[in-house]
Design a protein around this motif. Structure first.
Motif, mmCIF file in Angstrom:
data_model
loop_
_atom_site.group_PDB
_atom_site.id
_atom_site.type_symbol
_atom_site.label_atom_id
_atom_site.label_comp_id
_atom_site.label_asym_id
_atom_site.label_seq_id
_atom_site.Cartn_x
_atom_site.Cartn_y
_atom_site.Cartn_z
ATOM 1 N N ILE A 92 20.233 98.661 52.881
ATOM 2 C CA ILE A 92 19.084 99.436 53.362
ATOM 3 C C ILE A 92 19.374 100.913 53.116
ATOM 4 C CG2 ILE A 92 17.608 99.962 55.356
ATOM 5 C CD1 ILE A 92 17.582 96.999 54.810
ATOM 6 N N SER A 94 21.805 92.569 51.841
ATOM 7 C CA SER A 94 20.795 93.627 51.680
ATOM 8 C C SER A 94 21.416 94.993 51.899
ATOM 9 C CB SER A 94 19.675 93.470 52.704
ATOM 10 O OG SER A 94 19.154 92.184 52.643
ATOM 11 N N GLU A 121 14.933 98.723 50.499
ATOM 12 C CA GLU A 121 15.863 97.600 50.646
ATOM 13 C C GLU A 121 16.130 96.935 49.294
ATOM 14 O OE1 GLU A 121 14.501 93.722 51.978
ATOM 15 O OE2 GLU A 121 16.094 93.683 53.478
ATOM 16 N N SER A 150 17.992 93.697 47.763
ATOM 17 C CA SER A 150 18.615 92.475 48.279
ATOM 18 C C SER A 150 18.985 91.529 47.146
ATOM 19 C CB SER A 150 17.706 91.780 49.287
ATOM 20 O OG SER A 150 16.503 91.433 48.675
#
Ligand code: ADP
Length: 441
Positions: A431, A429, A358, A360
């Motif tokens: 992913i 974010s 992830e 972010s």
């Protein structure tokens, strides 16, 4: 028929021989009795055969004929009938197979097909047609099609054979929000074939393309008009205008030209991302990628924000380095632009419990209202066009940044998550799925 005649001839010959034999052995009066007996038996057998034939004729169609039971000529008749019956069964089977093949082929067609009889009642339809027109392949068979698709436009089309050469595009109430392309083709004995295709997606694409062209033209027109305005002022050079003022006009025209250049660059990036070519499969060192985006964000902010970086990792990601860089820089530059001076921005990498990675970017900036979040990745969407951001170079936002991010994320089979609260800040974010992440930590 020959066999029947021969059978009869043989029976008569045998009876004659029997009568002569009886006459020679028992005397001629006995021969007369024998002849009558033979005649009666012969007649009884013929009646028995005719009776079986009559019984069979009265049975429902398709009942097998009587089997031969040693009844002279009738055996030949029944054997021939049985032969014909077997041939019929074989032919019907062939016909069924051919029909099944035809049905399967019609079912496999990507388009809908409806067969209408002379009174425009549905005789048959494939599943595709039923799906397109929201019909039932069983219960709607036999119904008049205009009773099911109750649109005056369709009724007019059906009643005007001159229009059959052209298609009808119908936005039917039966399937709200859908548009259906139909064309009627008469074939034999008043029957006709109605070809149906759902063109909703195509219509949507056409609208999207039209909107896109309109948006691009509009976005380019504004800076172009400004540039032309400044250039005309410079060209006219009104008396008394200072060199300093002229310099300012040139600078403002340059800013607008940069804005146009930025827009064209982003459009080109988007069009490259939308090609079918898969992204590169580089070994991307996450720590150095994040450090590079961090440096650029610091430069953009010009010291107006605190920008924290939490990406001390040896992890490697399989993906397209330049695409990922562009996506992260878009998020970081948005954080800078939509966070008032003095705000805090943090950039972070971590591996989640399920092994996904992830990236972010969080900020405590202006935030986004819940109702706008789902539209952020639409091209040219800006929350507040009137308050369009002003970058340090004055080029402003294009509304394309998050579309680019979304494309990059999808090309890496990932997900873009957006959490935001108006006035509180936002977290974007990315992913990246587990198989792309090599966590060397
Ligand atoms: P733009 O070039 O206008 O920034 P984007 O596609 O990057 O285009 O963003 C679309 C809109 O989303 C922006 O116009 C802005 O209204 C909103 N937005 C994006 N990032 C943020 C953020 N970090 N904070 C607040 N609003 C944001």
């Amino acid at each position: 028929m020959n066999e029947v005649r021969t059978g009869f001839a043989w029976s008569l010959l045998l009876m004659l021989l029997g009568v002569i034999a009886a006459g020679l052995v028992f005397g001629w009066p006995h021969a007369a009795f024998t002849a009558v007996g033979f005649g009666a038996y012969f007649l009884y057998r013929q009646m028995q055969g005719a009776d079986r034939l009559l019984n069979w004729v009265r049975q429902p169609f398709g009942t097998p004929p009587p089997v031969p039971t040693g009844n002279g000529v009738w055996d030949d008749v029944f054997a021939a009938m049985n032969r014909r019956h077997r041939e019929n069964i074989a032919q019907r089977h062939e016909l069924h197979l051919a029909l099944d093949r035809f049905r399967l082929a019609a079912e496999a067609l990507p388009d809908g097909v409806v067969i209408l009889d002379e009174s425009q009642q549905i005789e048959w339809m494939n599943r595709q047609a039923a799906l397109c027109l929201c019909l039932d392949t069983t219960s709607d068979v036999g119904a008049r099609i205009s009773n099911l698709l109750r649109e005056p436009e369709f009724e007019n089309y059906l009643n005007d054979p001159e229009r059959y050469g052209h298609a009808l595009v119908l936005a039917t109430q039966r399937v709200p929000g859908h548009s259906v392309h139909m064309q009627l083709t008469p074939f034999s004995a008043g029957r006709s074939l109605l070809l149906v295709r759902d063109t909703t997606q195509l219509a949507r694409m056409t609208t999207m393309r039209r909107d896109f062209v309109a948006n691009v033209s509009h976005e380019l027109k504004t800076p172009l008009t400004v540039i032309l305005g400044y250039l005309e002022t410079i060209e006219d050079s009104p008396p008394g205008i200072s060199t300093e003022e002229l310099g300012q006009y040139v600078q403002m025209a340059t800013t607008q030209a940069r804005r146009m250049q930025h827009l064209v660059d982003e459009l080109l990036t988007l069009s490259v991302l939308e090609t079918d070519a898969p992204p590169n499969n580089d070994n991307v060192h996450i720590a150095s990628l994040m450090a590079s985006v961090h440096r650029e964000a610091l430069a953009l902010s010009g010291g107006q924000h605190e920008i924290a970086l939490d990406a001390e990792t040896a992890a490697i990601l399989h993906g397209d380095e330049s695409e990922l860089h562009s996506a992260l820089l878009n998020l970081a530059s948005n954080a800078v632009h939509y966070t008032p001076p003095g705000g805090l921005i943090s950039m972070r990498w971590r591996v989640l419990d399920n092994g996904d990675g992830e990236f972010s970017v969080s900020d405590d900036g202006i935030g986004i209202a819940l109702t706008d979040i789902h539209r952020l990745t639409e091209r040219f969407f800006r929350v507040d066009k009137g308050r369009a951001r002003l970058a340090s170079d004055g080029t402003g936002g294009t509304g394309l940044g998050l579309s680019i991010v979304k494309q990059v994320v999808e090309r890496h089979n990932g997900q873009l998550l957006i959490r935001s609260e108006l006035g509180q800040g936002s977290t974007f974010s990315i992913i990246v799925p587990n198989p792309r992440v090599i966590a060397n930590d």
